[in-house]
Scaffold this motif. Structure first.
Motif, PDB file in Angstrom:
ATOM      1  N   ALA A 179       0.820  -1.206   0.000  1.00 47.14           N
ATOM      2  CA  ALA A 179       0.000   0.000   0.000  1.00 47.14           C
ATOM      3  C   ALA A 179       0.856   1.258   0.000  1.00 47.14           C
ATOM      4  O   ALA A 179       0.506   2.265  -0.635  1.00 47.14           O
ATOM      5  N   LEU A 180       1.964   1.222   0.704  1.00 44.71           N
ATOM      6  CA  LEU A 180       2.879   2.371   0.699  1.00 44.71           C
ATOM      7  C   LEU A 180       3.462   2.583  -0.700  1.00 44.71           C
ATOM      8  O   LEU A 180       3.592   3.722  -1.160  1.00 44.71           O
ATOM      9  N   ARG A 181       3.813   1.492  -1.382  1.00 45.25           N
ATOM     10  CA  ARG A 181       4.315   1.621  -2.752  1.00 45.25           C
ATOM     11  C   ARG A 181       3.231   2.182  -3.664  1.00 45.25           C
ATOM     12  O   ARG A 181       3.473   3.071  -4.486  1.00 45.25           O
ATOM     13  N   SER A 182       2.010   1.648  -3.536  1.00 51.25           N
ATOM     14  CA  SER A 182       0.903   2.136  -4.353  1.00 51.25           C
ATOM     15  C   SER A 182       0.626   3.603  -4.076  1.00 51.25           C
ATOM     16  O   SER A 182       0.394   4.394  -4.998  1.00 51.25           O
ATOM     17  N   SER A 183       0.638   3.968  -2.809  1.00 54.68           N
ATOM     18  CA  SER A 183       0.391   5.358  -2.429  1.00 54.68           C
ATOM     19  C   SER A 183       1.450   6.283  -3.025  1.00 54.68           C
ATOM     20  O   SER A 183       1.133   7.379  -3.507  1.00 54.68           O
ATOM     21  N   LEU A 220      11.591   4.303   5.236  1.00 53.70           N
ATOM     22  CA  LEU A 220      10.219   4.142   5.717  1.00 53.70           C
ATOM     23  C   LEU A 220       9.804   2.674   5.676  1.00 53.70           C
ATOM     24  O   LEU A 220       9.264   2.140   6.656  1.00 53.70           O
ATOM     25  N   ILE A 221      10.060   1.999   4.547  1.00 53.32           N
ATOM     26  CA  ILE A 221       9.694   0.589   4.409  1.00 53.32           C
ATOM     27  C   ILE A 221      10.488  -0.269   5.390  1.00 53.32           C
ATOM     28  O   ILE A 221       9.945  -1.159   6.052  1.00 53.32           O
ATOM     29  N   ALA A 222      11.805   0.004   5.496  1.00 60.36           N
ATOM     30  CA  ALA A 222      12.663  -0.807   6.366  1.00 60.36           C
ATOM     31  C   ALA A 222      12.308  -0.662   7.838  1.00 60.36           C
ATOM     32  O   ALA A 222      12.544  -1.571   8.636  1.00 60.36           O
ATOM     33  N   SER A 223      11.728   0.481   8.207  1.00 58.96           N
ATOM     34  CA  SER A 223      11.442   0.747   9.626  1.00 58.96           C
ATOM     35  C   SER A 223      10.072   0.248  10.063  1.00 58.96           C
ATOM     36  O   SER A 223       9.712   0.376  11.235  1.00 58.96           O
ATOM     37  N   LEU A 224       9.291  -0.333   9.154  1.00 60.22           N
ATOM     38  CA  LEU A 224       7.930  -0.746   9.490  1.00 60.22           C
ATOM     39  C   LEU A 224       7.898  -1.705  10.676  1.00 60.22           C
ATOM     40  O   LEU A 224       7.015  -1.633  11.528  1.00 60.22           O
ATOM     41  N   ARG A 225       8.869  -2.605  10.722  1.00 52.50           N
ATOM     42  CA  ARG A 225       8.846  -3.627  11.774  1.00 52.50           C
ATOM     43  C   ARG A 225       9.000  -3.042  13.171  1.00 52.50           C
ATOM     44  O   ARG A 225       8.645  -3.686  14.164  1.00 52.50           O
ATOM     45  N   TRP A 226       9.527  -1.837  13.259  1.00 54.54           N
ATOM     46  CA  TRP A 226       9.750  -1.230  14.568  1.00 54.54           C
ATOM     47  C   TRP A 226       8.598  -0.358  15.033  1.00 54.54           C
ATOM     48  O   TRP A 226       8.335  -0.268  16.224  1.00 54.54           O
ATOM     49  N   TRP A 227       7.912   0.305  14.118  1.00 54.17           N
ATOM     50  CA  TRP A 227       6.869   1.222  14.566  1.00 54.17           C
ATOM     51  C   TRP A 227       5.452   0.785  14.228  1.00 54.17           C
ATOM     52  O   TRP A 227       4.493   1.333  14.764  1.00 54.17           O
ATOM     53  N   VAL A 228       5.283  -0.207  13.354  1.00 59.51           N
ATOM     54  CA  VAL A 228       3.942  -0.716  13.055  1.00 59.51           C
ATOM     55  C   VAL A 228       3.707  -1.970  13.880  1.00 59.51           C
ATOM     56  O   VAL A 228       4.106  -3.073  13.497  1.00 59.51           O
ATOM     57  N   LYS A 229       3.101  -1.802  15.034  1.00 57.99           N
ATOM     58  CA  LYS A 229       2.749  -2.896  15.924  1.00 57.99           C
ATOM     59  C   LYS A 229       1.236  -3.134  15.837  1.00 57.99           C
ATOM     60  O   LYS A 229       0.454  -2.174  15.700  1.00 57.99           O
ATOM     61  N   PRO A 230       0.799  -4.404  15.897  1.00 62.73           N
ATOM     62  CA  PRO A 230      -0.642  -4.691  15.765  1.00 62.73           C
ATOM     63  C   PRO A 230      -1.530  -3.860  16.682  1.00 62.73           C
ATOM     64  O   PRO A 230      -2.593  -3.392  16.269  1.00 62.73           O
ATOM     65  N   LEU A 345      18.425  -6.976  -3.040  1.00 61.38           N
ATOM     66  CA  LEU A 345      17.092  -7.436  -3.413  1.00 61.38           C
ATOM     67  C   LEU A 345      16.006  -6.624  -2.706  1.00 61.38           C
ATOM     68  O   LEU A 345      14.943  -6.366  -3.279  1.00 61.38           O
ATOM     69  N   ILE A 346      16.271  -6.216  -1.474  1.00 53.83           N
ATOM     70  CA  ILE A 346      15.303  -5.382  -0.751  1.00 53.83           C
ATOM     71  C   ILE A 346      15.075  -4.067  -1.491  1.00 53.83           C
ATOM     72  O   ILE A 346      13.934  -3.613  -1.665  1.00 53.83           O
ATOM     73  N   VAL A 347      16.163  -3.451  -1.950  1.00 52.71           N
ATOM     74  CA  VAL A 347      16.046  -2.179  -2.677  1.00 52.71           C
ATOM     75  C   VAL A 347      15.231  -2.367  -3.952  1.00 52.71           C
ATOM     76  O   VAL A 347      14.338  -1.575  -4.266  1.00 52.71           O
ATOM     77  N   LEU A 348      15.513  -3.426  -4.701  1.00 55.30           N
ATOM     78  CA  LEU A 348      14.823  -3.644  -5.970  1.00 55.30           C
ATOM     79  C   LEU A 348      13.347  -3.952  -5.771  1.00 55.30           C
ATOM     80  O   LEU A 348      12.500  -3.481  -6.532  1.00 55.30           O
ATOM     81  N   ARG A 349      13.013  -4.745  -4.756  1.00 58.20           N
ATOM     82  CA  ARG A 349      11.599  -5.085  -4.582  1.00 58.20           C
ATOM     83  C   ARG A 349      10.830  -3.987  -3.853  1.00 58.20           C
ATOM     84  O   ARG A 349       9.605  -3.945  -3.917  1.00 58.20           O
ATOM     85  N   THR A 350      11.537  -3.110  -3.149  1.00 57.16           N
ATOM     86  CA  THR A 350      10.874  -1.992  -2.479  1.00 57.16           C
ATOM     87  C   THR A 350      10.576  -0.859  -3.453  1.00 57.16           C
ATOM     88  O   THR A 350       9.570  -0.160  -3.313  1.00 57.16           O
ATOM     89  N   THR A 351      11.438  -0.668  -4.439  1.00 56.30           N
ATOM     90  CA  THR A 351      11.231   0.398  -5.422  1.00 56.30           C
ATOM     91  C   THR A 351      10.064   0.035  -6.331  1.00 56.30           C
ATOM     92  O   THR A 351      10.106  -1.004  -6.994  1.00 56.30           O
ATOM     93  N   PRO A 352       9.009   0.835  -6.389  1.00 58.32           N
ATOM     94  CA  PRO A 352       7.888   0.515  -7.276  1.00 58.32           C
ATOM     95  C   PRO A 352       8.357   0.401  -8.720  1.00 58.32           C
ATOM     96  O   PRO A 352       9.200   1.183  -9.187  1.00 58.32           O
TER      97      PRO A 352
END
Length: 498
Positions: A179-183, A220-230, A345-352
């Motif tokens: 969704a972040l990539r789409s946004s 922003l994408i890499a930091s999701l695991r730290w600040w996006v908690k259920p 690979l993270i960079v390539l798959r994160t870049t829309p």
């Protein structure tokens, strides 16, 4: 499996001969040098002016995801029991987010609700399918411990949902990244997200600003695991809706006009338009001629180029995956090389893929080449991660070959090849959507004609062409399901990277 692979390689080879893959720029190397220097020396000052766009990217993503999860959960409840619901979900998820934005743009205008709906509607179709499949494949043994007369709702909440919840949560978490990539890429059509500033930077040759924006997005994408908690997600969703609520302005007259007038074929409106009466007249012969002419002039060439680009990208993605997945596999390299490959690979798959294609377009000029490379890099990085991760779970025999190439060809590849093909065909539908939408950049796929119709304010053509795009995607998805069924892959294995 080998026969299936060779058939698709042969089809792609024919498509390469039919495709426009030339490099149109005369001296791309100077431009490449400027881009490389920009990535090494990013201008951090660009982030100051883009801070609001970064916030919008996050809020649009959370709001769109919440809409998709809500709609998808409701549809998932009847997904397996209703062919009509399955067809509806297939159609709405077959249309790319950018195309949905094009549809909502004349209805709600250039405001946040356009971006939220563009993300939420197709995501509802995706969530419905995936949630239904996860629940269907959940372990049912817990139901044996419930009383015999337990109601259906109680059986679901006490015997099915707790078992399936980890997979549901994992997939929903991944979809937030999507969704972040789409946004972000919605900014390329004018919405105030990060893509708007990226397009401006690339178009004006500001190659120090564009990398700074991309680096911020990667962080922003890499930091999701730290600040996006259920437990914090409901708070983020509520805050996101509160932030965009003051900017939403919807005209019900525009909605009514769009649904009852603008989407109708031009022959039904032309007489009333020129007379100034707004009268609608249905003439089956005229409407049929309009549809036939549009099919010959735009649908056929657009669909042909979309299919060609998709098949080239499909096989290119497969080849790229087979080359890169050993880089993250413990059976081939030590920890440091694996870490470097992993981050690449993270960079390539994160870049829309849209941003990758846009950058390559500046370098190579308008042809199918930038689109094909962008799609194969993005999807190949995803499949490389999946296939490498699968290879890491293998326990090899003690007398395995010492040469890496022998180990790869005779030990690892034969054991991961089936799942690799399944992953690849699972992404086939996604590549079709990407091939169509990249026409917005000037490549003559269906997206090119859709973009031209939008520019001409021909909403009837837009609806017709997007409908064709959806049918193509539904067809590819059906073929892909048949291939995956033949390969006997468990769908849950590929949920995380749908």
């Amino acid at each position: 499996m080998l026969r299936t692979s060779l058939v698709f390689v042969a089809i792609a080879a024919v498509c390469v001969g039919l495709a426009d893959l030339e490099i149109a720029t005369l001296e791309p190397w100077d431009e490449l040098r400027r881009i490389a220097v920009g990535f090494v020396t990013p201008d951090a000052g660009a982030l100051t002016g883009a801070s609001q766009a970064l916030l919008n990217t996050i809020t649009f993503a959370f709001c769109g995801l919440a809409l998709g999860v809500t709609g998808g959960s409701l549809l998932a409840a009847v997904f397996s029991r209703s062919a009509a619901v399955r067809s509806f979900c297939a159609c709405i998820r077959a249309v790319h987010e950018l195309f949905w934005a094009f549809l909502f743009l004349p209805v709600v205008g250039l405001n946040p609700i356009c971006g939220i709906l563009a993300i939420g509607v197709p995501y509802a179709g995706v969530f419905a399918k995936v949630y239904a499949e996860i629940l269907q494949e959940a372990d049912r043994r817990a139901l044996n411990g419930l009383p015999p007369r337990t109601g259906g709702l109680s059986r679901f909440f006490y015997g099915v949902l707790p078992v399936a919840y980890p997979d549901l949560r994992a997939y929903t978490s991944y979809r937030l990244e999507c969704a972040l990539r789409s946004s972000a890429i919605l900014g390329f059509i004018g919405l105030p997200t990060l893509g708007f500033h990226l397009e401006t930077a690339f178009r004006e040759g500001l190659y120090a600003e564009a990398p700074a924006l991309l680096y911020a997005f990667y962080l922003l994408i890499a930091s999701l695991r730290w600040w996006v908690k259920p437990r914090l997600v409901p708070l983020y969703v509520a805050a996101s809706f509160a932030l965009i609520s003051t900017e939403v302005h919807v005209s019900w007259d525009n909605i009514r006009r769009f649904l009852t007038y603008e989407i109708l074929p031009w022959p039904m409106r032309s007489e009333g338009y020129y007379a100034g009466t707004g009268q609608i007249v249905f003439d089956a012969m005229e409407v049929g001629r309009w549809a036939w002419d549009l099919t010959l002039s735009e649908v056929v060439p657009g669909a042909w180029n979309t299919l060609i680009l998709t098949q080239i990208a499909l096989v290119g993605t497969g080849l790229f995956t087979l080359v890169v997945f050993p880089g993250i596999c413990r059976h081939f390299y030590s920890r440091v090389p694996r870490a470097l490959s992993h981050y690449g690979l993270i960079v390539l798959r994160t870049t829309p893929e849209y941003i990758l294609a846009y950058a390559l377009l500046q370098l190579w000029g308008p042809s199918m080449l930038p689109a094909a490379v962008a799609i194969l890099l993005h999807n190949g990085a995803i499949l490389g991660h999946l296939t490498g991760g699968h290879a890491n779970t293998l326990n090899l025999r003690t007398d395995l070959p010492k040469r890496r190439i022998d180990r790869y060809l005779f030990e690892v590849l034969p054991r991961v090849y089936g799942s690799f093909l399944a992953f690849l065909f699972y992404r086939w539908e996604v590549m079709m959507r990407e091939s169509a939408v990249l026409g917005i950049l000037g490549i003559p796929t269906l997206g090119f004609f859709i973009d031209s119709a939008i520019a001409a304010d021909a909403i009837d053509k837009v609806i017709f062409l997007i409908g064709v795009t959806a049918l193509l995607n539904v067809g590819i998805d059906s073929i892909s399901q048949l291939v995956r069924r033949r390969l006997r892959v468990r769908a849950g294995a590929v949920f995380t990277y749908d």
